[in-house]
Design an enzyme around this catalytic site. Structure first.
Site, PDB file in Angstrom:
ATOM      1  CG  ASP A 411      -1.151  -7.335  -8.527  1.00 54.63           C
ATOM      2  OD1 ASP A 411      -0.412  -7.102  -7.569  1.00 54.63           O
ATOM      3  OD2 ASP A 411      -1.527  -6.481  -9.358  1.00 54.63           O
ATOM      4  CG  ASP A 454      -2.421  -4.752  -5.233  1.00 51.61           C
ATOM      5  OD1 ASP A 454      -1.270  -5.083  -4.899  1.00 51.61           O
ATOM      6  OD2 ASP A 454      -2.690  -4.214  -6.320  1.00 51.61           O
TER       7      ASP A 454
END
Length: 535
Positions: A411, A454
């Site tokens: 992440d 993301d």
């Protein structure tokens, strides 16, 4: 029908040499001979006729049986070189199945005067034992006799026509009447007329397709006294010819339709190519001489054909898609149907292979499949593909019991800030660059997936925990370096959560959950780190 009991008396006492030949199991035998013929055949009863020694005689007997028509041969010394020339008649005699089983061979010296009674008996026997319709008329066109086959075919009874003029029966159409008279005139002048096919009419006016043969009849002074007309019903033959023509036209149309719409190849029972059409040549770029006589695989196939061969050799139709290669190694796809063709005994003689080009369809299917299973921005496999492939890896591990791999959950720590400060278009470009750098960090065989936003997943093929930490550290360090995106210098960090199969879970859902838990632990501990899952 040949009958020894009824025929014996007349047969034995005929002044002409007469013999009966029997056909049995495709062989000819001397069956009987009368007194006049005993000087030649007395000790020949039931003896096989030697074809090589009696070739002409044997051939004429076979011809009479095959054509079911009497054959007359003149001025040939068939029996004895020192005798006078004979006129020999070979007349087929029929069994109950209307199949010739015997041949009556009668020879007479050409100048021998037959009695009227003997002639009548012979003629009656011949007329009533032939399947063809026969009419005999004198030179004045008066009907002398007709046989039973004539009565059956034309529906005129014998007593209705004997003594009448042929024209009174109206079996010839008015349009053909004049031409028919010319033929009869030529016949009376001694000209032999070749058989011809035409239409005649029954008493009720129904048309019948017939083959007509006309022959002159001479007396013992060689004077023309009558003529015979033999009518053979060829209606079934004509119907068969019409049906055959119709079938051939249908096949021609089918072939034309196939040639215009599909690539067609025909193979013999061994898989050797015997025919290819023009469309096959256009698609494959081969020439006919490249393929004719070659094996099927030589036509650009790269597939395993074992299942295909097993299907068609069993006589079943095979359908499927095949990957093909042109002569110049260009890939194309076809939808293929292979149909086995059998003979009347059920043996496969040929295979018809029909190809339809589906290259564009296949490309579209691949495109749609890629779009359904990959992220449109980065081109990476998406969540659906992750779950499918992760389950395959787990299934393999459950079978082998010694599989070991790691799942990394990534992440980007400040991706939202990039979007807010520089805009989503810069954010998208950053994700593309992020993907490119991730690919440079992993090895061949490792897989990267984008879950969305993301968040990324990496499946690492590893053998031990130390290897996992080395790769995770390398990825972590690489992702901390600065990014140059459209002239902007960006800095970001990444947090990574790691779960290991099978110790951290034996299902896709549990592995993902535990990797996610490790990720958020890393977030809570200050981000920009990698954390292995711990229970």
């Amino acid at each position: 029908m040949y009958s020894e009991g009824i025929f014996q008396f007349y047969f034995m006492n005929m002044p002409q040499p007469v013999i009966v030949i029997q056909q049995k199991r495709h062989q000819l035998y001397y069956k009987e001979c009368n007194k006049a013929a005993q000087q030649f055949f007395d000790k020949m009863k039931d003896k096989i006729i030697n074809k090589e020694e009696n070739l002409l005689f044997y051939t004429l007997c076979e011809k009479a049986i095959a054509t079911k028509e009497p054959i007359q041969y003149q001025y040939i010394q068939l029996f004895h070189p020192e005798r006078h020339a004979y006129e020999v008649t070979f007349t087929p005699l029929f069994n109950q199945a209307t199949t010739p089983s015997h041949v009556l061979v009668m020879a007479q010296e050409i100048h021998y005067k037959k009695t009227q009674e003997e002639s009548t008996r012979l003629l009656d026997a011949f007329l009533e034992n032939t399947v063809d319709a026969i009419l005999i008329a004198d030179c004045n066109e008066k009907v002398l006799t007709v046989n039973g086959a004539f009565e059956k075919l034309f529906q005129w009874r014998k007593e209705e026509v004997i003594g009448k003029s042929r024209q009174e029966m109206d079996i010839v159409s008015k349009e053909e009447g004049k031409e028919n008279l010319k033929l009869i005139k030529e016949l009376k002048n001694g000209k032999m007329l070749p058989p011809y096919e035409t239409v005649r009419y029954t008493k009720s006016g129904e048309s019948v397709c017939v083959s007509v043969s006309c022959s002159p009849i001479y007396d013992d002074q060689n004077q023309l006294v009558a003529y015979s007309v033999i009518y053979r019903d060829i209606t079934p033959q004509k119907e068969a010819e019409e049906q055959l023509a119709y079938t051939m036209k249908e096949l021609e149309n089918i072939k034309y339709a196939l040639d215009e719409s599909a690539s067609v190849m025909i193979l013999d029972a061994n898989g050797t190519i015997t025919y290819i059409n023009d469309m096959y040549i256009r698609y494959s770029e081969y020439q006919k001489e490249d393929l004719l006589g070659k094996y099927y695989r030589d036509a650009g196939l790269r597939h395993d054909l074992s299942e295909l061969r097993e299907t068609i050799k069993s006589g079943k139709v095979w359908r499927g898609e095949l990957e093909m290669w042109t002569k110049h190694n260009q890939l194309y796809w076809v939808s293929n149907t292979i149909v086995p063709l059998k003979d009347i005994d059920g043996n496969i003689t040929y295979y018809v292979s029909i190809h339809n080009d589906i290259t564009e369809q296949k490309a579209l299917e691949n495109k749609l499949h890629f779009e359904a299973t990959h992220d449109s921005l980065t081109g990476l496999p998406n969540r659906a593909m992750l779950l499918k492939e992760l389950n395959k890896v787990i299934e393999k591990g459950q079978r082998k019991r010694d599989e070991f791999f790691a799942l990394l959950f990534l992440d980007c720590d400040n991706f939202k800030q990039i979007n807010d400060e520089y805009g989503h278009h810069i954010g998208d470009e950053f994700l593309k660059a992020y993907t490119k750098r991730l690919k440079s960090c992993v090895r061949k065989g490792d897989r990267i997936y984008r879950l969305g936003g993301d968040e990324f997943i990496i499946i690492l093929n590893v053998t031990n925990g130390r290897e996992i930490e080395q790769i995770a550290r390398r990825i972590h360090v690489s992702l901390q370096q600065s990014w140059n995106v459209r002239g902007y210098c960006l800095r970001t960090t990444t947090t990574i959560g790691v779960s290991i199969y099978p110790e951290d879970g034996e299902s896709a859902a549990l592995l993902l959950k535990n990797a996610d838990d490790a990720l958020y632990k890393g977030k809570r501990e200050g981000k920009n780190n990698y954390i292995l899952y711990q229970t």
